[in-house]
Design a protein around this motif. Structure first.
Motif, PDB file in Angstrom:
ATOM      1  N   GLY A 105       0.817  -1.204   0.000  1.00  0.00           N
ATOM      2  CA  GLY A 105       0.000   0.000   0.000  1.00  0.00           C
ATOM      3  C   GLY A 105       0.850   1.253   0.000  1.00  0.00           C
ATOM      4  O   GLY A 105       0.560   2.226  -0.708  1.00  0.00           O
ATOM      5  N   TYR A 106       1.921   1.223   0.777  1.00  0.00           N
ATOM      6  CA  TYR A 106       2.874   2.344   0.788  1.00  0.00           C
ATOM      7  C   TYR A 106       3.474   2.545  -0.607  1.00  0.00           C
ATOM      8  O   TYR A 106       3.580   3.675  -1.091  1.00  0.00           O
ATOM      9  CB  TYR A 106       3.965   2.065   1.818  1.00  0.00           C
ATOM     10  CG  TYR A 106       5.159   2.979   1.727  1.00  0.00           C
ATOM     11  CD1 TYR A 106       5.138   4.249   2.298  1.00  0.00           C
ATOM     12  CD2 TYR A 106       6.312   2.575   1.051  1.00  0.00           C
ATOM     13  CE1 TYR A 106       6.236   5.092   2.202  1.00  0.00           C
ATOM     14  CE2 TYR A 106       7.407   3.405   0.949  1.00  0.00           C
ATOM     15  CZ  TYR A 106       7.362   4.666   1.527  1.00  0.00           C
ATOM     16  OH  TYR A 106       8.452   5.502   1.421  1.00  0.00           O
ATOM     17  N   LEU A 107       3.851   1.449  -1.268  1.00  0.00           N
ATOM     18  CA  LEU A 107       4.459   1.537  -2.601  1.00  0.00           C
ATOM     19  C   LEU A 107       3.477   2.050  -3.656  1.00  0.00           C
ATOM     20  O   LEU A 107       3.877   2.732  -4.595  1.00  0.00           O
ATOM     21  CB  LEU A 107       5.035   0.185  -3.009  1.00  0.00           C
ATOM     22  CG  LEU A 107       6.248  -0.281  -2.209  1.00  0.00           C
ATOM     23  CD1 LEU A 107       6.634  -1.708  -2.578  1.00  0.00           C
ATOM     24  CD2 LEU A 107       7.419   0.664  -2.407  1.00  0.00           C
ATOM     25  N   GLY A 115       4.972  11.920  -0.773  1.00  0.00           N
ATOM     26  CA  GLY A 115       4.858  11.298   0.534  1.00  0.00           C
ATOM     27  C   GLY A 115       3.400  11.033   0.887  1.00  0.00           C
ATOM     28  O   GLY A 115       2.487  11.395   0.137  1.00  0.00           O
ATOM     29  N   ILE A 116       3.178  10.410   2.031  1.00  0.00           N
ATOM     30  CA  ILE A 116       1.828  10.093   2.501  1.00  0.00           C
ATOM     31  C   ILE A 116       1.530  10.951   3.722  1.00  0.00           C
ATOM     32  O   ILE A 116       2.209  10.833   4.745  1.00  0.00           O
ATOM     33  CB  ILE A 116       1.698   8.597   2.862  1.00  0.00           C
ATOM     34  CG1 ILE A 116       1.971   7.721   1.639  1.00  0.00           C
ATOM     35  CG2 ILE A 116       0.318   8.309   3.446  1.00  0.00           C
ATOM     36  CD1 ILE A 116       2.048   6.246   1.951  1.00  0.00           C
ATOM     37  N   VAL A 124       4.800  10.730   5.760  1.00  0.00           N
ATOM     38  CA  VAL A 124       5.739   9.624   5.563  1.00  0.00           C
ATOM     39  C   VAL A 124       6.353   9.830   4.184  1.00  0.00           C
ATOM     40  O   VAL A 124       5.630   9.845   3.182  1.00  0.00           O
ATOM     41  CB  VAL A 124       5.028   8.253   5.639  1.00  0.00           C
ATOM     42  CG1 VAL A 124       6.025   7.127   5.404  1.00  0.00           C
ATOM     43  CG2 VAL A 124       4.327   8.094   6.986  1.00  0.00           C
ATOM     44  N   PRO A 125       7.677  10.014   4.106  1.00  0.00           N
ATOM     45  CA  PRO A 125       8.290  10.330   2.809  1.00  0.00           C
ATOM     46  C   PRO A 125       8.291   9.136   1.851  1.00  0.00           C
ATOM     47  O   PRO A 125       8.238   7.981   2.277  1.00  0.00           O
ATOM     48  CB  PRO A 125       9.721  10.712   3.184  1.00  0.00           C
ATOM     49  CG  PRO A 125       9.981  10.013   4.472  1.00  0.00           C
ATOM     50  CD  PRO A 125       8.658   9.952   5.192  1.00  0.00           C
ATOM     51  N   ALA A 126       8.358   9.444   0.572  1.00  0.00           N
ATOM     52  CA  ALA A 126       8.486   8.414  -0.463  1.00  0.00           C
ATOM     53  C   ALA A 126       9.960   8.019  -0.539  1.00  0.00           C
ATOM     54  O   ALA A 126      10.795   8.800  -0.974  1.00  0.00           O
ATOM     55  CB  ALA A 126       8.007   8.946  -1.796  1.00  0.00           C
ATOM     56  N   LEU A 127      10.283   6.836  -0.075  1.00  0.00           N
ATOM     57  CA  LEU A 127      11.669   6.365  -0.099  1.00  0.00           C
ATOM     58  C   LEU A 127      11.961   5.530  -1.335  1.00  0.00           C
ATOM     59  O   LEU A 127      13.085   5.492  -1.804  1.00  0.00           O
ATOM     60  CB  LEU A 127      11.970   5.551   1.169  1.00  0.00           C
ATOM     61  CG  LEU A 127      11.778   6.292   2.497  1.00  0.00           C
ATOM     62  CD1 LEU A 127      11.963   5.341   3.666  1.00  0.00           C
ATOM     63  CD2 LEU A 127      12.737   7.466   2.590  1.00  0.00           C
TER      64      LEU A 127
END
Length: 193
Positions: A105-107, A115-116, A124-127
């Motif tokens: 889900g994060y991806l 980010g989220i 929450v940053p996009a890593l």
């Protein structure tokens, strides 16, 4: 009361369990419902935002739960050898699937490099982003792992009811009442004297 013992779960583990169960069921229902939303529906943007926010909180809670689980004793399992092995494998599968659903889900959400936002409290940053077909591939993993999680969770619940009503074990009671584990510890101490 707060910590686990060999005879039962402490309040922290019990809260992690039930809050995670509510979040997982709620996220699945919300995710399913969102698939039918039209562009002009007021929840078209709000639904995914709530879904992502709760999903990120669940991911952090699951990581904290795993740390707590490894730092605490695990109550002695009830049942025959095969049931104990099945329960152990089932618990591992549940943790793996929860993490798989949350990470996929994060991806999906960070595939474009954004980010989220978690309820506007923090981001929450996009890593990891910009891989070919990231959102589509992660979306497939997210959907099928969520379905598998629901099926195994239903089996987990049925096993708990079987232990409670057919086997007359305290498995379900230990996940509802932290005082039950203290009573078990007290009785074990008295019987060893």
């Amino acid at each position: 009361m707060w910590r686990n013992s060999r005879s039962g779960w402490g309040l922290i583990s019990i809260l992690f369990h039930w809050l995670s169960a509510l979040a997982i069921i709620g996220l699945f229902a919300l995710g399913w419902w969102m698939t039918d939303l039209g562009y002009y529906d007021p929840w078209y943007n709000q639904g995914p935002w709530v879904h992502r926010s709760i999903g990120m909180l669940l991911l952090f809670a699951t990581l904290a739960r795993l740390v707590w689980r490894f730092a605490q004793p695990t109550p002695t399992a009830e049942g025959d050898r095969l049931e104990i092995i099945a329960a152990h494998v089932g618990h591992i599968a549940l943790y793996v699937l929860v993490l798989l659903v949350m990470v996929s889900g994060y991806l999906i959400s960070t595939a474009d490099g954004s980010g989220i936002s978690v309820f506007g409290w923090f981001e929450v940053p996009a890593l990891v982003y910009d891989f070919p077909n990231q959102a589509s591939l992660a979306g497939n993993v997210h959907w099928y792992s969520a379905l598998a999680l629901m099926i195994i969770s239903a089996g987990h619940a049925l096993a708990a009811f079987k232990h409670h009503w057919l086997d007359r074990h305290s498995t379900l009671v230990r996940m509802l009442n932290p005082a039950h584990s203290r009573a078990g510890d007290h009785n074990a101490t008295k019987s060893s004297r």
